[in-house]
Write a protein that holds these residues in place. Structure first.
Motif, PDB file in Angstrom:
ATOM      1  N   ALA A 262      35.847  41.284  48.213  1.00  0.00           N
ATOM      2  CA  ALA A 262      35.590  42.569  48.869  1.00  0.00           C
ATOM      3  C   ALA A 262      35.594  43.634  47.789  1.00  0.00           C
ATOM      4  CB  ALA A 262      36.655  42.859  49.915  1.00  0.00           C
ATOM      5  N   GLY A 263      34.647  44.534  47.885  1.00  0.00           N
ATOM      6  CA  GLY A 263      34.580  45.562  46.859  1.00  0.00           C
ATOM      7  C   GLY A 263      33.824  46.773  47.319  1.00  0.00           C
TER       8      GLY A 263
ATOM      9  N   ALA B 134      34.066  48.180  41.893  1.00  0.00           N
ATOM     10  CA  ALA B 134      35.413  47.624  41.843  1.00  0.00           C
ATOM     11  C   ALA B 134      35.511  46.565  42.929  1.00  0.00           C
ATOM     12  CB  ALA B 134      36.464  48.706  42.052  1.00  0.00           C
ATOM     13  N   GLN B 135      36.231  45.483  42.634  1.00  0.00           N
ATOM     14  CA  GLN B 135      36.248  44.347  43.560  1.00  0.00           C
ATOM     15  C   GLN B 135      37.561  43.584  43.438  1.00  0.00           C
ATOM     16  OE1 GLN B 135      33.512  41.139  42.437  1.00  0.00           O
ATOM     17  NE2 GLN B 135      32.738  41.198  44.528  1.00  0.00           N
ATOM     18  N   LEU B 136      38.014  43.020  44.552  1.00  0.00           N
ATOM     19  CA  LEU B 136      39.129  42.076  44.580  1.00  0.00           C
ATOM     20  C   LEU B 136      38.628  40.765  45.157  1.00  0.00           C
ATOM     21  CD1 LEU B 136      42.209  44.079  45.894  1.00  0.00           C
ATOM     22  CD2 LEU B 136      41.874  43.135  43.614  1.00  0.00           C
ATOM     23  N   ARG B 137      39.082  39.652  44.586  1.00  0.00           N
ATOM     24  CA  ARG B 137      38.683  38.334  45.091  1.00  0.00           C
ATOM     25  C   ARG B 137      39.935  37.493  45.290  1.00  0.00           C
ATOM     26  NH1 ARG B 137      35.703  36.178  40.987  1.00  0.00           N
ATOM     27  NH2 ARG B 137      37.447  34.964  40.238  1.00  0.00           N
TER      28      ARG B 137
ATOM     29  N   ALA C  36      35.820  44.882  37.660  1.00  0.00           N
ATOM     30  CA  ALA C  36      35.217  46.207  37.549  1.00  0.00           C
ATOM     31  C   ALA C  36      33.912  46.049  36.794  1.00  0.00           C
ATOM     32  CB  ALA C  36      36.149  47.162  36.809  1.00  0.00           C
ATOM     33  N   GLY C  37      32.921  46.840  37.164  1.00  0.00           N
ATOM     34  CA  GLY C  37      31.638  46.695  36.497  1.00  0.00           C
ATOM     35  C   GLY C  37      30.782  47.930  36.596  1.00  0.00           C
ATOM     36  N   ILE C  38      29.661  47.863  35.908  1.00  0.00           N
ATOM     37  CA  ILE C  38      28.652  48.917  35.944  1.00  0.00           C
ATOM     38  C   ILE C  38      27.298  48.236  36.090  1.00  0.00           C
ATOM     39  CG2 ILE C  38      28.475  49.034  33.421  1.00  0.00           C
ATOM     40  CD1 ILE C  38      28.041  52.098  33.826  1.00  0.00           C
TER      41      ILE C  38
END
Length: 86
Positions: free
Chosen positions: A9-10, A23-26, A44-46
């Protein structure tokens, strides 16, 4: 064979036109021989969409918050290419 089942989920936000930060949690449930049966990872990413094309490119960093085995956590840097099928 399948040794891990996970769900993510992010959220992302556009910072400038065509560029978003994510931003994401798995959460993982592991079936293999790893010491820990459940895991949690943060990412975290772009991501940038390429002008006048259906393509996008991104970079994502993932860090395990729980151990895989005693003293070891997963960590990854991913380069991603995407296609928008709209």
């Amino acid at each position: 064979s399948i040794d891990t089942l996970g769900a993510s989920a992010g959220a992302g936000v556009t910072v400038i036109e065509g560029v978003a930060v994510l931003a994401q949690l798995r959460g993982d449930l592991r079936f293999g021989s790893m010491a820990e049966r459940a895991g949690l990872t943060a990412a975290a990413g772009i991501e940038a969409s390429l002008p006048r094309s259906p393509f996008s490119a991104g970079v994502r960093f993932e860090q395990g918050l729980t151990t895989l085995i005693a003293g070891a956590r997963d960590r990854a840097v991913l380069l991603e290419l995407g296609v928008d099928w709209r």
